[in-house]
Design a protein around this motif. Structure first.
Motif, PDB file in Angstrom:
ATOM      1  N   LEU A 152       0.810  -1.213   0.000  1.00  0.00           N
ATOM      2  CA  LEU A 152       0.000   0.000   0.000  1.00  0.00           C
ATOM      3  C   LEU A 152       0.845   1.265   0.000  1.00  0.00           C
ATOM      4  O   LEU A 152       0.649   2.155  -0.827  1.00  0.00           O
ATOM      5  N   TYR A 153       1.790   1.373   0.927  1.00  0.00           N
ATOM      6  CA  TYR A 153       2.572   2.603   1.063  1.00  0.00           C
ATOM      7  C   TYR A 153       3.398   2.919  -0.183  1.00  0.00           C
ATOM      8  O   TYR A 153       3.725   4.068  -0.430  1.00  0.00           O
ATOM      9  N   GLU A 154       3.750   1.911  -0.957  1.00  0.00           N
ATOM     10  CA  GLU A 154       4.612   2.126  -2.124  1.00  0.00           C
ATOM     11  C   GLU A 154       3.839   2.275  -3.427  1.00  0.00           C
ATOM     12  O   GLU A 154       4.427   2.576  -4.463  1.00  0.00           O
ATOM     13  N   GLN A 155       2.531   2.078  -3.360  1.00  0.00           N
ATOM     14  CA  GLN A 155       1.727   2.219  -4.571  1.00  0.00           C
ATOM     15  C   GLN A 155       1.510   3.687  -4.899  1.00  0.00           C
ATOM     16  O   GLN A 155       1.418   4.526  -4.004  1.00  0.00           O
ATOM     17  N   LYS A 156       1.414   3.966  -6.194  1.00  0.00           N
ATOM     18  CA  LYS A 156       1.014   5.311  -6.605  1.00  0.00           C
ATOM     19  C   LYS A 156      -0.454   5.455  -6.239  1.00  0.00           C
ATOM     20  O   LYS A 156      -1.245   4.535  -6.450  1.00  0.00           O
ATOM     21  N   PHE A 157      -0.785   6.610  -5.679  1.00  0.00           N
ATOM     22  CA  PHE A 157      -2.160   6.829  -5.241  1.00  0.00           C
ATOM     23  C   PHE A 157      -3.089   6.775  -6.447  1.00  0.00           C
ATOM     24  O   PHE A 157      -2.857   7.442  -7.454  1.00  0.00           O
ATOM     25  N   ALA A 158      -4.124   5.989  -6.345  1.00  0.00           N
ATOM     26  CA  ALA A 158      -5.022   5.717  -7.475  1.00  0.00           C
ATOM     27  C   ALA A 158      -5.647   6.972  -8.068  1.00  0.00           C
ATOM     28  O   ALA A 158      -5.950   7.012  -9.253  1.00  0.00           O
ATOM     29  N   PHE A 159      -5.821   8.002  -7.264  1.00  0.00           N
ATOM     30  CA  PHE A 159      -6.522   9.190  -7.740  1.00  0.00           C
ATOM     31  C   PHE A 159      -5.603  10.388  -7.948  1.00  0.00           C
ATOM     32  O   PHE A 159      -6.066  11.493  -8.201  1.00  0.00           O
ATOM     33  N   ASP A 160      -4.291  10.157  -7.812  1.00  0.00           N
ATOM     34  CA  ASP A 160      -3.288  11.186  -8.086  1.00  0.00           C
ATOM     35  C   ASP A 160      -1.950  10.473  -8.237  1.00  0.00           C
ATOM     36  O   ASP A 160      -1.211  10.314  -7.273  1.00  0.00           O
ATOM     37  N   GLU A 161      -1.647  10.030  -9.434  1.00  0.00           N
ATOM     38  CA  GLU A 161      -0.465   9.195  -9.651  1.00  0.00           C
ATOM     39  C   GLU A 161       0.854   9.944  -9.491  1.00  0.00           C
ATOM     40  O   GLU A 161       1.917   9.365  -9.621  1.00  0.00           O
ATOM     41  N   GLU A 162       0.775  11.229  -9.191  1.00  0.00           N
ATOM     42  CA  GLU A 162       1.988  11.993  -8.907  1.00  0.00           C
ATOM     43  C   GLU A 162       2.521  11.652  -7.515  1.00  0.00           C
ATOM     44  O   GLU A 162       3.670  11.939  -7.201  1.00  0.00           O
ATOM     45  N   LYS A 163       1.666  11.066  -6.689  1.00  0.00           N
ATOM     46  CA  LYS A 163       2.036  10.771  -5.304  1.00  0.00           C
ATOM     47  C   LYS A 163       1.909   9.283  -5.024  1.00  0.00           C
ATOM     48  O   LYS A 163       1.037   8.620  -5.558  1.00  0.00           O
ATOM     49  N   MET A 164       2.761   8.833  -4.127  1.00  0.00           N
ATOM     50  CA  MET A 164       2.579   7.494  -3.582  1.00  0.00           C
ATOM     51  C   MET A 164       1.678   7.644  -2.355  1.00  0.00           C
ATOM     52  O   MET A 164       1.563   8.734  -1.785  1.00  0.00           O
ATOM     53  N   VAL A 165       1.066   6.556  -1.943  1.00  0.00           N
ATOM     54  CA  VAL A 165       0.203   6.590  -0.760  1.00  0.00           C
ATOM     55  C   VAL A 165       1.009   7.081   0.446  1.00  0.00           C
ATOM     56  O   VAL A 165       0.532   7.894   1.237  1.00  0.00           O
ATOM     57  N   GLU A 166       2.240   6.628   0.556  1.00  0.00           N
ATOM     58  CA  GLU A 166       3.096   7.050   1.666  1.00  0.00           C
ATOM     59  C   GLU A 166       3.293   8.568   1.659  1.00  0.00           C
ATOM     60  O   GLU A 166       3.273   9.209   2.713  1.00  0.00           O
ATOM     61  N   ASP A 167       3.463   9.150   0.478  1.00  0.00           N
ATOM     62  CA  ASP A 167       3.625  10.605   0.377  1.00  0.00           C
ATOM     63  C   ASP A 167       2.376  11.324   0.876  1.00  0.00           C
ATOM     64  O   ASP A 167       2.463  12.327   1.584  1.00  0.00           O
ATOM     65  N   MET A 168       1.235  10.793   0.495  1.00  0.00           N
ATOM     66  CA  MET A 168      -0.035  11.395   0.902  1.00  0.00           C
ATOM     67  C   MET A 168      -0.173  11.360   2.430  1.00  0.00           C
ATOM     68  O   MET A 168      -0.601  12.335   3.050  1.00  0.00           O
ATOM     69  N   ILE A 169       0.218  10.253   3.026  1.00  0.00           N
ATOM     70  CA  ILE A 169       0.148  10.120   4.484  1.00  0.00           C
ATOM     71  C   ILE A 169       1.136  11.083   5.146  1.00  0.00           C
ATOM     72  O   ILE A 169       0.803  11.754   6.124  1.00  0.00           O
ATOM     73  N   LYS A 170       2.337  11.189   4.590  1.00  0.00           N
ATOM     74  CA  LYS A 170       3.334  12.108   5.163  1.00  0.00           C
ATOM     75  C   LYS A 170       2.889  13.562   5.049  1.00  0.00           C
ATOM     76  O   LYS A 170       3.142  14.360   5.947  1.00  0.00           O
ATOM     77  N   GLU A 171       2.232  13.898   3.963  1.00  0.00           N
ATOM     78  CA  GLU A 171       1.699  15.255   3.833  1.00  0.00           C
ATOM     79  C   GLU A 171       0.653  15.516   4.912  1.00  0.00           C
ATOM     80  O   GLU A 171       0.611  16.602   5.499  1.00  0.00           O
ATOM     81  N   ALA A 172      -0.172  14.523   5.177  1.00  0.00           N
ATOM     82  CA  ALA A 172      -1.192  14.664   6.222  1.00  0.00           C
ATOM     83  C   ALA A 172      -0.532  14.800   7.592  1.00  0.00           C
ATOM     84  O   ALA A 172      -0.973  15.603   8.421  1.00  0.00           O
ATOM     85  N   ILE A 173       0.530  14.052   7.826  1.00  0.00           N
ATOM     86  CA  ILE A 173       1.261  14.151   9.095  1.00  0.00           C
ATOM     87  C   ILE A 173       1.798  15.569   9.270  1.00  0.00           C
ATOM     88  O   ILE A 173       1.660  16.178  10.331  1.00  0.00           O
TER      89      ILE A 173
END
Length: 196
Positions: free
Chosen positions: A156-177
Motif C-alpha cells: 500500500l505505502y509504495e503504490q502510486k495513489f489511485a486518484f493522483d499518480e503523482e504521489k505514492m500513498v506514503e507521500d499522501m500520508i506524510k503530507e497529512a502528518i
C-alpha cells in the motif's frame, strides 16, 4: 535527469516519500541541500520526526463500491482522538479505503511481506533469468529491480495513489502528518469482493 541514487539519498536524509524527493530535487536542480530546504518548507521532513510517536487512536474507514460487490475496511491510526474526529483525518481514511478497493494491495509496507513470499519471488525471477547469459552480479541487480517493482505493486505505502499518480500513498500520508501535526499510519486493511 535526477538519478535514483540521489532520490534515495534525499529520502534517507529526510524520511520524505520518493515522489516528493524527486520533485524537490527537480525543483532544486539536483542540489540535495536545496532540495532538503524545499522539503522543509513543505513540511514533509517533519513527518519523519513524528513517525516514532505512538498511534493509539484512530478510525476504521470504509468504502463500499456502488455495485455493492467490493468493500474495504482500513484501520487508520493517529495519536489523539481529537485528530481522529477531524474531517480531514476521516477524509484521508476514506481516500485510502477507495485506493485499496481500486488497487488491491496485499500488504501495508514492504516490511509486512513474509520472507517466504520474497524468497519465492526471487526464485521465480532467478528461474526466468537463468538462461539469459548475464553475469551473476547483473542477474542480482535485475532481481533487486523486479523485487522493488513487486513491492510497488503489492504494498500500500509504495503504490502510486489511485486518484493522483503523482504521489505514492506514503507521500499522501506524510503530507497529512505534516499538515495535522501528528503521526498517522495505516495499521491494516481488508478488501472483500463478492465471490472471492
Amino acid at each position: 535527469m535526477i538519478s535514483a541514487k540521489l532520490v534515495k539519498e534525499l529520502r534517507d536524509r529526510t524520511g520524505a516519500g520518493m515522489m516528493e524527493c524527486k520533485k524537490a530535487l527537480e525543483e532544486a536542480n539536483g542540489d540535495i541541500e536545496k532540495a532538503i530546504e524545499v522539503l522543509r518548507k513543505r513540511g514533509i521532513a517533519k513527518a519523519a520526526k513524528k513517525a516514532s510517536r505512538e498511534t493509539g487512536e484512530g478510525i476504521i474507514a470504509s468504502y463500499v463500491h456502488f455495485n455493492k460487490k467490493i468493500g474495504v475496511l482500513v484501520e487508520l491510526n493517529c495519536e489523539t482522538d481529537f485528530v481522529a474526529r477531524t474531517e480531514e483525518f476521516q477524509e484521508l481514511g476514506n481516500k485510502i479505503a477507495m485506493h485499496v478497493a481500486a488497487m488491491s494491495p496485499r500488504w501495508v509496507k514492504r516490511e509486512d511481506v513474509p520472507q517466504e513470499v520474497i524468497e519465492k519471488e526471487k526464485e521465480i525471477y532467478r528461474e526466468q533469468l537463468k538462461d539469459s547469459g548475464k553475469p551473476e552480479h547483473v542477474i542480482e541487480k535485475i532481481i533487486e529491480g523486479k523485487l522493488n517493482k513487486f513491492f510497488e505493486e503489492n504494498c500500500l505505502y509504495e503504490q502510486k495513489f489511485a486518484f493522483d499518480e503523482e504521489k505514492m500513498v506514503e507521500d499522501m500520508i506524510k503530507e497529512a502528518i505534516a499538515k495535522i501535526g501528528e503521526n498517522i499510519k495505516v495499521s491494516r486493511f481488508v478488501k472483500f469482493t463478492v465471490g472471492e
